[in-house]
Design a protein around this motif. Structure first.
Motif, short mmCIF file in Angstrom:
data_model
loop_
_atom_site.label_atom_id
_atom_site.label_comp_id
_atom_site.label_asym_id
_atom_site.label_seq_id
_atom_site.Cartn_x
_atom_site.Cartn_y
_atom_site.Cartn_z
N THR A 116 0.83 -1.20 0.00
CA THR A 116 0.00 0.00 0.00
C THR A 116 0.87 1.25 0.00
OG1 THR A 116 -1.74 -1.17 1.22
CG2 THR A 116 -1.82 1.23 1.24
N ALA A 117 1.91 1.24 0.83
CA ALA A 117 2.79 2.40 0.91
C ALA A 117 3.57 2.62 -0.38
CB ALA A 117 3.76 2.23 2.08
N ALA A 118 3.92 1.52 -1.07
CA ALA A 118 4.75 1.62 -2.27
C ALA A 118 3.96 1.98 -3.52
CB ALA A 118 5.48 0.29 -2.50
N LEU A 119 2.67 1.78 -3.54
CA LEU A 119 1.89 1.97 -4.77
C LEU A 119 2.05 3.36 -5.40
CD1 LEU A 119 -1.47 0.05 -4.20
CD2 LEU A 119 0.47 -0.56 -5.65
N PRO A 120 2.00 4.45 -4.63
CA PRO A 120 2.16 5.76 -5.28
C PRO A 120 3.47 5.91 -6.04
CG PRO A 120 1.29 6.02 -3.06
CD PRO A 120 1.70 4.59 -3.19
N LEU A 121 4.53 5.24 -5.55
CA LEU A 121 5.82 5.29 -6.25
C LEU A 121 5.85 4.33 -7.43
CD1 LEU A 121 8.23 5.38 -3.17
CD2 LEU A 121 7.58 7.30 -4.65
N LEU A 122 5.29 3.14 -7.25
CA LEU A 122 5.34 2.14 -8.32
C LEU A 122 4.54 2.56 -9.55
CD1 LEU A 122 4.99 -1.14 -6.22
CD2 LEU A 122 7.07 -0.20 -7.24
N VAL A 123 3.44 3.27 -9.35
CA VAL A 123 2.64 3.69 -10.51
C VAL A 123 3.38 4.72 -11.37
CG1 VAL A 123 0.42 3.18 -9.43
CG2 VAL A 123 1.40 5.46 -9.19
N LYS A 124 4.39 5.36 -10.79
CA LYS A 124 5.19 6.33 -11.55
C LYS A 124 6.32 5.66 -12.32
CE LYS A 124 4.28 10.05 -8.23
NZ LYS A 124 4.89 10.98 -7.24
N SER A 125 6.58 4.38 -12.03
CA SER A 125 7.63 3.65 -12.73
C SER A 125 7.12 3.20 -14.08
CB SER A 125 8.05 2.43 -11.90
OG SER A 125 8.90 1.58 -12.63
N ASN A 126 8.04 3.01 -15.01
CA ASN A 126 7.64 2.52 -16.33
C ASN A 126 7.23 1.05 -16.30
OD1 ASN A 126 8.12 4.96 -17.65
ND2 ASN A 126 10.31 4.51 -17.87
N ALA A 127 7.70 0.32 -15.30
CA ALA A 127 7.39 -1.10 -15.19
C ALA A 127 7.44 -1.52 -13.73
CB ALA A 127 8.36 -1.95 -16.02
N GLY A 128 6.43 -1.13 -12.96
CA GLY A 128 6.38 -1.44 -11.54
C GLY A 128 6.21 -2.93 -11.29
N ARG A 129 6.83 -3.41 -10.23
CA ARG A 129 6.80 -4.83 -9.91
C ARG A 129 6.59 -5.04 -8.40
NH1 ARG A 129 6.76 -4.86 -14.70
NH2 ARG A 129 8.18 -5.90 -16.16
N ILE A 130 5.76 -6.04 -8.06
CA ILE A 130 5.65 -6.52 -6.69
C ILE A 130 5.79 -8.04 -6.73
CG2 ILE A 130 4.19 -6.79 -4.65
CD1 ILE A 130 2.80 -4.17 -5.40
N VAL A 131 6.67 -8.58 -5.90
CA VAL A 131 6.78 -10.03 -5.74
C VAL A 131 6.61 -10.36 -4.27
CG1 VAL A 131 8.24 -12.06 -5.98
CG2 VAL A 131 8.28 -10.29 -7.75
N ASN A 132 5.69 -11.27 -3.98
CA ASN A 132 5.43 -11.71 -2.62
C ASN A 132 5.98 -13.12 -2.40
OD1 ASN A 132 3.90 -9.34 -2.01
ND2 ASN A 132 2.14 -10.24 -3.07
N ILE A 133 6.18 -13.49 -1.14
CA ILE A 133 6.62 -14.83 -0.82
C ILE A 133 5.48 -15.59 -0.15
CG2 ILE A 133 8.32 -16.26 0.37
CD1 ILE A 133 9.47 -14.50 -1.85
N GLY A 134 4.92 -16.55 -0.88
CA GLY A 134 3.91 -17.43 -0.31
C GLY A 134 4.57 -18.66 0.25
N ALA A 135 3.92 -19.82 0.10
CA ALA A 135 4.49 -21.08 0.58
C ALA A 135 3.74 -22.23 -0.06
CB ALA A 135 4.40 -21.19 2.10
N ALA A 136 4.49 -23.21 -0.56
CA ALA A 136 3.85 -24.40 -1.12
C ALA A 136 3.02 -25.11 -0.07
CB ALA A 136 4.91 -25.33 -1.69
#
Length: 230
Positions: A116-136
């Motif tokens: 949530t905090a990063a979204l305002p910055l990521l939308v300004k990037s040409n190719a914003g990325r989020i990767v989360n760590i789940g678990a098998a």
């Protein structure tokens, strides 16, 4: 993969997996903000590494403050890797609600607050990325895995919902689903296991870097197993 000019924030950066992601990103040329609740060592020899220790990311206010500082220091943000997490094995019978609260806060709430905090910055990037760590282990929970699996299943649904929310804004959101990671702590806890079958942090970091790269623009909302030979 060339990440020169890319600005990447990694949570849980002091742990085995987080530090591997930080190292891989730096080696690829990125500028990295390493965030953790624990102290994070910054190297004076690497001006592209910015350390942020003592950060409680389960607090939205703290998450907003540290991400804003990162944005100012790095001149923006192109990617967020939510590695922060923990594990407890505990059956419901004889267990405690405090364990459920702990795993929810560390495994899911931190990812929500940081994203949530990063979204305002990521939308300004040409190719914003989020990767989360789940678990098998959250695909089908075993005995003693209820609280952990529930928190990681929440990461699955966060990933899918946020990918849909952001798919028309140039931001991809994906999750890695590791099995047992080859870390010193896991070796200590399971000394009789065949460590050669476990996935190494560096192998997971390689997959994460691909998902952060321009070549992965078509991949979003994916839950990707990275299981070694387990």
């Amino acid at each position: 993969m060339d990440f020169h000019g890319k600005r990447i924030a990694v949570t849980g950066a002091a742990g085995s997996l987080g530090s591997a992601v930080v190292r891989a990103a730096l080696d690829a040329g990125a500028t990295v903000a390493a965030i953790d609740h624990a102290p994070v060592g910054a190297s004076a020899d690497d001006p592209h590494l910015h350390a942020f220790g003592g950060v409680n990311l389960s607090s939205p206010e703290t998450a907003e403050k540290v991400v804003a500082t990162i944005g100012d220091r790095l001149g923006g943000l192109d990617a967020l890797v939510n590695v922060a997490g923990t594990f407890r094995w505990e059956k419901l019978e004889g267990g405690s609600l405090a364990t459920w609260d702990l795993l929810f806060n560390v495994n899911l709430r931190t990812a929500v607050a940081a994203s949530t905090a990063a979204l305002p910055l990521l939308v300004k990037s040409n190719a914003g990325r989020i990767v989360n760590i789940g678990a098998a282990g959250a695909v089908k929970a075993g005995a003693g895995m209820g609280a952990y699996a529930a928190s990681k299943a929440g990461v699955f649904k966060l990933t899918e919902a946020l990918a849909e929310e952001l798919k028309d804004r140039g931001i991809t959101v994906n999750a890695i689903l590791p099995t047992t990671i080859d870390t010193p702590a896991n070796r200590k806890d399971m000394p009789d296991a065949d460590f050669s079958r476990w996935v190494k942090p560096e192998q997971i970091a390689d997959v994460i870097l691909f998902l952060l790269s321009d070549k992965a623009q078509a991949v979003t909302g994916a839950l990707i197993p990275v299981a070694g030979r387990t």
